[in-house]
Design a protein around this motif. Structure first.
Motif, PDB file in Angstrom:
ATOM      1  N   PHE A 362      58.603 -16.864  68.789  1.00  0.00           N
ATOM      2  CA  PHE A 362      57.487 -17.775  68.550  1.00  0.00           C
ATOM      3  C   PHE A 362      56.380 -17.523  69.573  1.00  0.00           C
ATOM      4  O   PHE A 362      55.202 -17.414  69.228  1.00  0.00           O
ATOM      5  CB  PHE A 362      57.970 -19.219  68.647  1.00  0.00           C
ATOM      6  CG  PHE A 362      56.874 -20.238  68.480  1.00  0.00           C
ATOM      7  CD1 PHE A 362      56.452 -20.622  67.214  1.00  0.00           C
ATOM      8  CD2 PHE A 362      56.246 -20.810  69.584  1.00  0.00           C
ATOM      9  CE1 PHE A 362      55.429 -21.554  67.055  1.00  0.00           C
ATOM     10  CE2 PHE A 362      55.235 -21.731  69.439  1.00  0.00           C
ATOM     11  CZ  PHE A 362      54.817 -22.101  68.171  1.00  0.00           C
ATOM     12  N   THR A 363      56.768 -17.408  70.840  1.00  0.00           N
ATOM     13  CA  THR A 363      55.795 -17.121  71.901  1.00  0.00           C
ATOM     14  C   THR A 363      55.189 -15.734  71.727  1.00  0.00           C
ATOM     15  O   THR A 363      53.961 -15.557  71.778  1.00  0.00           O
ATOM     16  CB  THR A 363      56.468 -17.218  73.281  1.00  0.00           C
ATOM     17  OG1 THR A 363      56.812 -18.577  73.536  1.00  0.00           O
ATOM     18  CG2 THR A 363      55.543 -16.709  74.384  1.00  0.00           C
ATOM     19  N   GLN A 364      56.029 -14.741  71.536  1.00  0.00           N
ATOM     20  CA  GLN A 364      55.537 -13.367  71.459  1.00  0.00           C
ATOM     21  C   GLN A 364      54.606 -13.160  70.266  1.00  0.00           C
ATOM     22  O   GLN A 364      53.608 -12.438  70.372  1.00  0.00           O
ATOM     23  CB  GLN A 364      56.719 -12.402  71.409  1.00  0.00           C
ATOM     24  CG  GLN A 364      57.498 -12.341  72.716  1.00  0.00           C
ATOM     25  CD  GLN A 364      58.641 -11.363  72.686  1.00  0.00           C
ATOM     26  OE1 GLN A 364      59.300 -11.167  71.653  1.00  0.00           O
ATOM     27  NE2 GLN A 364      58.908 -10.723  73.811  1.00  0.00           N
ATOM     28  N   ASN A 365      54.904 -13.783  69.137  1.00  0.00           N
ATOM     29  CA  ASN A 365      54.026 -13.648  67.970  1.00  0.00           C
ATOM     30  C   ASN A 365      52.630 -14.186  68.261  1.00  0.00           C
ATOM     31  O   ASN A 365      51.616 -13.575  67.877  1.00  0.00           O
ATOM     32  CB  ASN A 365      54.623 -14.403  66.774  1.00  0.00           C
ATOM     33  CG  ASN A 365      55.872 -13.739  66.221  1.00  0.00           C
ATOM     34  OD1 ASN A 365      56.121 -12.562  66.459  1.00  0.00           O
ATOM     35  ND2 ASN A 365      56.672 -14.494  65.482  1.00  0.00           N
ATOM     36  N   LYS A 366      52.576 -15.334  68.925  1.00  0.00           N
ATOM     37  CA  LYS A 366      51.272 -15.940  69.239  1.00  0.00           C
ATOM     38  C   LYS A 366      50.494 -15.082  70.231  1.00  0.00           C
ATOM     39  O   LYS A 366      49.279 -14.873  70.088  1.00  0.00           O
ATOM     40  CB  LYS A 366      51.475 -17.346  69.820  1.00  0.00           C
ATOM     41  CG  LYS A 366      52.197 -18.314  68.911  1.00  0.00           C
ATOM     42  CD  LYS A 366      51.447 -18.578  67.624  1.00  0.00           C
ATOM     43  CE  LYS A 366      52.156 -19.627  66.783  1.00  0.00           C
ATOM     44  NZ  LYS A 366      51.517 -19.794  65.446  1.00  0.00           N
ATOM     45  N   VAL A 367      51.183 -14.586  71.246  1.00  0.00           N
ATOM     46  CA  VAL A 367      50.510 -13.758  72.253  1.00  0.00           C
ATOM     47  C   VAL A 367      50.038 -12.448  71.633  1.00  0.00           C
ATOM     48  O   VAL A 367      48.915 -11.988  71.893  1.00  0.00           O
ATOM     49  CB  VAL A 367      51.446 -13.504  73.452  1.00  0.00           C
ATOM     50  CG1 VAL A 367      50.843 -12.468  74.399  1.00  0.00           C
ATOM     51  CG2 VAL A 367      51.722 -14.803  74.198  1.00  0.00           C
ATOM     52  N   TRP A 368      50.878 -11.821  70.810  1.00  0.00           N
ATOM     53  CA  TRP A 368      50.520 -10.540  70.199  1.00  0.00           C
ATOM     54  C   TRP A 368      49.268 -10.669  69.323  1.00  0.00           C
ATOM     55  O   TRP A 368      48.380  -9.812  69.360  1.00  0.00           O
ATOM     56  CB  TRP A 368      51.684 -10.012  69.369  1.00  0.00           C
ATOM     57  CG  TRP A 368      51.429  -8.672  68.772  1.00  0.00           C
ATOM     58  CD1 TRP A 368      51.075  -8.383  67.491  1.00  0.00           C
ATOM     59  CD2 TRP A 368      51.494  -7.405  69.456  1.00  0.00           C
ATOM     60  NE1 TRP A 368      50.918  -7.029  67.323  1.00  0.00           N
ATOM     61  CE2 TRP A 368      51.170  -6.411  68.507  1.00  0.00           C
ATOM     62  CE3 TRP A 368      51.796  -7.035  70.759  1.00  0.00           C
ATOM     63  CZ2 TRP A 368      51.138  -5.057  68.843  1.00  0.00           C
ATOM     64  CZ3 TRP A 368      51.768  -5.690  71.091  1.00  0.00           C
ATOM     65  CH2 TRP A 368      51.442  -4.722  70.140  1.00  0.00           C
ATOM     66  N   GLU A 369      49.190 -11.748  68.584  1.00  0.00           N
ATOM     67  CA  GLU A 369      48.022 -11.979  67.724  1.00  0.00           C
ATOM     68  C   GLU A 369      46.738 -12.020  68.550  1.00  0.00           C
ATOM     69  O   GLU A 369      45.734 -11.392  68.202  1.00  0.00           O
ATOM     70  CB  GLU A 369      48.211 -13.293  66.964  1.00  0.00           C
ATOM     71  CG  GLU A 369      47.054 -13.660  66.055  1.00  0.00           C
ATOM     72  CD  GLU A 369      47.265 -14.998  65.361  1.00  0.00           C
ATOM     73  OE1 GLU A 369      46.293 -15.502  64.750  1.00  0.00           O
ATOM     74  OE2 GLU A 369      48.387 -15.547  65.437  1.00  0.00           O
ATOM     75  N   GLN A 370      46.774 -12.749  69.664  1.00  0.00           N
ATOM     76  CA  GLN A 370      45.580 -12.856  70.512  1.00  0.00           C
ATOM     77  C   GLN A 370      45.318 -11.569  71.286  1.00  0.00           C
ATOM     78  O   GLN A 370      44.164 -11.237  71.581  1.00  0.00           O
ATOM     79  CB  GLN A 370      45.741 -14.033  71.472  1.00  0.00           C
ATOM     80  CG  GLN A 370      45.827 -15.386  70.780  1.00  0.00           C
ATOM     81  CD  GLN A 370      44.642 -15.641  69.860  1.00  0.00           C
ATOM     82  OE1 GLN A 370      43.488 -15.428  70.224  1.00  0.00           O
ATOM     83  NE2 GLN A 370      44.924 -16.085  68.641  1.00  0.00           N
ATOM     84  N   LEU A 371      46.372 -10.832  71.581  1.00  0.00           N
ATOM     85  CA  LEU A 371      46.218  -9.559  72.287  1.00  0.00           C
ATOM     86  C   LEU A 371      45.413  -8.567  71.451  1.00  0.00           C
ATOM     87  O   LEU A 371      44.511  -7.888  71.957  1.00  0.00           O
ATOM     88  CB  LEU A 371      47.598  -8.985  72.605  1.00  0.00           C
ATOM     89  CG  LEU A 371      47.650  -7.699  73.426  1.00  0.00           C
ATOM     90  CD1 LEU A 371      47.225  -7.958  74.860  1.00  0.00           C
ATOM     91  CD2 LEU A 371      49.065  -7.113  73.408  1.00  0.00           C
ATOM     92  N   LEU A 372      45.706  -8.492  70.163  1.00  0.00           N
ATOM     93  CA  LEU A 372      44.983  -7.571  69.287  1.00  0.00           C
ATOM     94  C   LEU A 372      43.532  -7.994  69.110  1.00  0.00           C
ATOM     95  O   LEU A 372      42.630  -7.152  69.038  1.00  0.00           O
ATOM     96  CB  LEU A 372      45.686  -7.480  67.931  1.00  0.00           C
ATOM     97  CG  LEU A 372      47.086  -6.849  67.940  1.00  0.00           C
ATOM     98  CD1 LEU A 372      47.640  -6.781  66.511  1.00  0.00           C
ATOM     99  CD2 LEU A 372      47.075  -5.461  68.559  1.00  0.00           C
ATOM    100  N   ILE A 373      43.300  -9.295  69.062  1.00  0.00           N
ATOM    101  CA  ILE A 373      41.919  -9.780  68.957  1.00  0.00           C
ATOM    102  C   ILE A 373      41.137  -9.413  70.217  1.00  0.00           C
ATOM    103  O   ILE A 373      40.005  -8.914  70.147  1.00  0.00           O
ATOM    104  CB  ILE A 373      41.894 -11.302  68.722  1.00  0.00           C
ATOM    105  CG1 ILE A 373      42.479 -11.644  67.344  1.00  0.00           C
ATOM    106  CG2 ILE A 373      40.468 -11.842  68.840  1.00  0.00           C
ATOM    107  CD1 ILE A 373      42.685 -13.129  67.114  1.00  0.00           C
ATOM    108  N   ALA A 374      41.750  -9.643  71.372  1.00  0.00           N
ATOM    109  CA  ALA A 374      41.086  -9.310  72.641  1.00  0.00           C
ATOM    110  C   ALA A 374      40.796  -7.818  72.724  1.00  0.00           C
ATOM    111  O   ALA A 374      39.726  -7.403  73.209  1.00  0.00           O
ATOM    112  CB  ALA A 374      41.962  -9.750  73.814  1.00  0.00           C
TER     113      ALA A 374
END
Length: 521
Positions: A362-374
C-alpha cells in the motif's frame, strides 16, 4: 535429624529458585564474546568460514540472484527499462533515468543491486567505470563501499588514496575474497562491531561521539550506515580531494542536506558560486547533484527508526541454523522474500503475512506513483530551460536571473526526486518523508518550468504542453560504446548535446587487463 536437614536444604533451594524465577528484573542480554585467533587486520572473507560455519552459510546465500519482490529483488535489471522483461528490464522501472543523468556516468548504466557478495564483481563490470581506457574517469573513492580492502589501501597511502584513479586498483582485488563481507562490520579478532568507514568515523568525531561507547542498538544501525547513506566526493578546497563526506552537518532531512551543499563546493558557475556540483547537465546547463542511497537518513526518523527498530532487526532477523542457539541471519535481503514474513512478525505477532505484505505494498504503490510524476516534471524542467536558453526573441530585462532561478529549482527538484529514487525501500523506510520529499520535488521542478517559460517571454509554453513522453521521449539506449557512434548521438534531440568520444577498444574486463599497459593511451 539427617532427613530433616535434607528436607530443609531442598526447601531452601526451591525457594531460591522460585524467587529467582519470579524476579521482575530480567537478565540483561549479553553480546557473545569471541577470540577467533584471526588477526585484527584480516579482510579475506573465507578466513571466517571455519570459525563461523553457520553464519558463513547464511552469508553465502547473498549469492542468490533470481528472487524478486513487487518493486525490488535480486535480479540486476536495467533500472530505466520498463519495456523488456527480466533480466534486462522490469515493469517497475523508471524510464527517464538516462535523460536525467545525461552527461554523468550513471547515464551509461544503472542496474538494480544484487546481493552484497556481488558488490566487487558488479562495480568492475558496470559501464559507469570506464573500461575503454587506462583511466576510469572516476576516483578510487568508488571502492569505499565495495570492499574492506579500503583498510589496506588507506593504511599504505593515507588521504592521497581518494583522488587516485579507480582503474589503478582493479587488478589488486579478488572478486570473492575482497567483496563486502565480515571485516566490513566486525573486528576479526573479537567479532565486535566496528566501523571501517572513514566518512562515518569523521562524522561521529565531529559531533563528539565514539562508536565504541554508543548503545549496541545504535551500533547495529550504524554499521549499515557506513554505506547505505548519501555522501559526496569532497572538492579540494575543503580537504583531501575526492574524500567521501557525509553531508549531515545541518541534519539528515532533504532540505538540510540541500542547504549544506550550497556552501561546500569549488564551482564558479554564475549564480552557483561555492555550491558543490556533481556535474553539469548538458541539455539545460544546470549544475546538478546526484543522490546516492540514503537508507539511513530515510529510516532514522521514520516510524521504525524512531521506535528503535534497526536495520538488523528486519534484514538480519534471528534464525536457528542448528536447532539450538539463535543467530543473526547474514543473508542481507528484503524480508518480503520470505512467504511467512518472519522478520516482520517478530513484533507484529497478531498479524498475518498477507496483511503485513498488503500494508507494505500500500505504501510502496503510493510512493511509486508520485515518484514517476516527480521524474516526469524534472524532465520537463530540463526541457523548459533548454528552450529558454535557445530562445532568440526579445528577452525580459531580468533574463539572466530568471535562468539562474530556473536552474536552481531544476537542480533542487531533481535532487529531491533522486533522494527517494535512489533509496531502496520505495518509501517504506519512512512513508511520510518519502511522500513529502516527492511533493516538494514536484513543486520545485514545476517552478523551474514556470520560471523558464517566463524567461522565454512565455513563448515556449505551447511547446511544453501535453504528454512529456511525446515531447521528450525516454532515452532507452546509451552507453560509453554508443557515445563513440555519431549515428547514436543523432538519434535523440538530447543526445546531440553530448560530445562524440573517440573509438576505443576495451582495456579492462573485471579485474583483468585485456590490453598491455604500454599500448594504451
Amino acid at each position: 535429624m539427617r532427613n530433616l536437614r535434607t528436607v530443609t536444604a531442598i526447601v531452601t533451594m526451591t525457594v531460591v529458585l522460585i524467587l529467582a524465577g519470579c524476579s521482575s528484573e530480567p537478565a540483561e542480554p549479553r553480546t557473545p564474546q569471541f577470540k577467533t585467533g584471526l588477526a585484527t587486520d584480516e579482510i579475506r572473507n573465507s578466513a571466517f568460514k571455519a570459525e563461523f560455519p553457520l553464519h558463513y552459510e547464511t552469508y553465502e546465500r547473498n549469492n542468490e540472484s533470481k528472487i524478486m519482490t513487487e518493486y525490488n529483488g535480486s535480479v540486476a535489471y536495467n533500472k530505466h527499462d520498463n519495456v523488456n522483461p527480466l533480466p534486462e528490464g522490469y515493469n517497475h522501472a523508471q524510464p527517464y533515468l538516462k535523460n536525467l543523468w545525461l552527461g554523468y556516468p550513471f547515464s551509461y548504466e544503472y542496474r538494480a543491486a544484487r546481493g552484497h557478495t556481488y558488490a566487487m564483481k558488479d562495480i568492475l563490470n558496470i559501464d559507469r567505470i570506464n573500461r575503454y581506457g587506462e583511466k576510469a574517469g572516476l576516483p578510487a573513492t568508488c571502492m569505499n563501499c565495495k570492499t574492506a580492502k579500503m583498510n589496506v589501501w588507506l593504511k599504505a597511502e593515507g588521504d592521497g588514496f581518494w583522488a587516485k584513479d579507480f582503474n589503478q586498483y582493479r587488478d589488486q582485488v579478488d572478486l570473492v575474497e575482497d567483496t563486502i563481507g565480515c571485516a566490513n562490520c566486525h573486528d576479526p579478532a573479537t567479532m565486535e562491531l566496528r566501523l571501517y568507514s572513514v566518512p562515518l568515523n569523521d562524522y561521529l568525531k565531529s559531533v563528539g561521539k565514539d562508536f565504541k561507547t554508543l548503545p549496541r542498538n545504535d551500533q547495529r544501525a550504524l554499521v549499515c550506515g557506513q554505506c547505505h547513506v548519501e555522501y559526496y566526493f569532497q572538492d579540494k578546497s575543503f580537504g583531501p580531494a575526492k574524500k567521501p563526506v557525509f553531508p549531515w552537518a545541518n541534519g539528515m532531512d532533504p532540505e538540510q542536506i540541500y542547504t549544506y551543499y550550497k556552501t561546500k563546493g569549488d564551482t564558479t558557475i554564475p549564480g552557483f558560486e561555492g555550491n558543490f556540483v556533481d556535474w553539469v547537465h548538458p541539455v539545460s546547463k544546470t549544475p546538478m547533484l546526484k543522490a546516492q542511497h540514503p537508507e539511513y537518513e530515510t529510516w532514522q526518523n521514520g516510524i521504525h527508526g524512531a521506535a528503535g527498530v534497526t536495520c538488523a532487526d528486519c534484514h538480519m532477523s534471528y534464525v536457528r541454523m542448528d536447532g539450538k542457539k539463535k543467530m543473526s541471519n547474514h543473508h542481507w535481503t528484503s524480508p518480503l522474500k520470505d512467504p511467512d514474513l518472519k522478520a516482520c512478525r517478530q513484533c507484529h505477532t497478531d498479524k498475518s503475512p498477507d496483511y503485513l505484505r498488503e500494508r507494505v505494498l500500500f505504501t510502496q504503490n503510493k510512493v511509486w506513483e508520485q515518484l514517476l510524476i516527480a521524474q516526469e516534471i524534472s524532465v520537463k524542467a530540463h526541457e523548459a530551460i533548454r528552450l529558454a536558453a535557445e530562445y532568440t526573441g526579445d528577452k525580459p530585462a531580468n533574463y539572466d536571473q530568471l535562468m539562474i532561478d530556473a536552474r536552481e529549482m531544476c537542480r533542487k527538484g531533481q535532487f529531491f526526486w533522486d533522494l527517494v529514487s535512489a533509496e531502496n525501500s520505495v518509501g517504506f523506510h519512512n512513508p511520510t518523508k518519502a511522500l513529502n520529499t516527492l511533493a516538494q520535488s514536484q513543486r520545485y521542478s514545476q517552478q523551474a518550468v514556470d520560471i523558464a517559460v517566463e524567461a522565454a517571454a512565455f513563448t515556449t509554453a505551447k511547446d511544453l504542453a501535453g504528454d512529456i513522453k511525446k515531447i521528450v521521449p525516454p532515452i532507452m539506449k546509451h552507453s560509453r560504446e554508443l557515445q563513440m557512434d555519431p549515428e547514436h548521438l543523432a538519434s535523440h534531440v538530447w543526445l546531440k548535446y553530448l560530445p562524440l568520444t573517440p573509438k576505443a577498444e576495451k582495456v579492462w574486463e573485471e579485474n583483468r587487463r585485456l590490453v598491455p599497459a604500454a599500448t594504451t593511451n
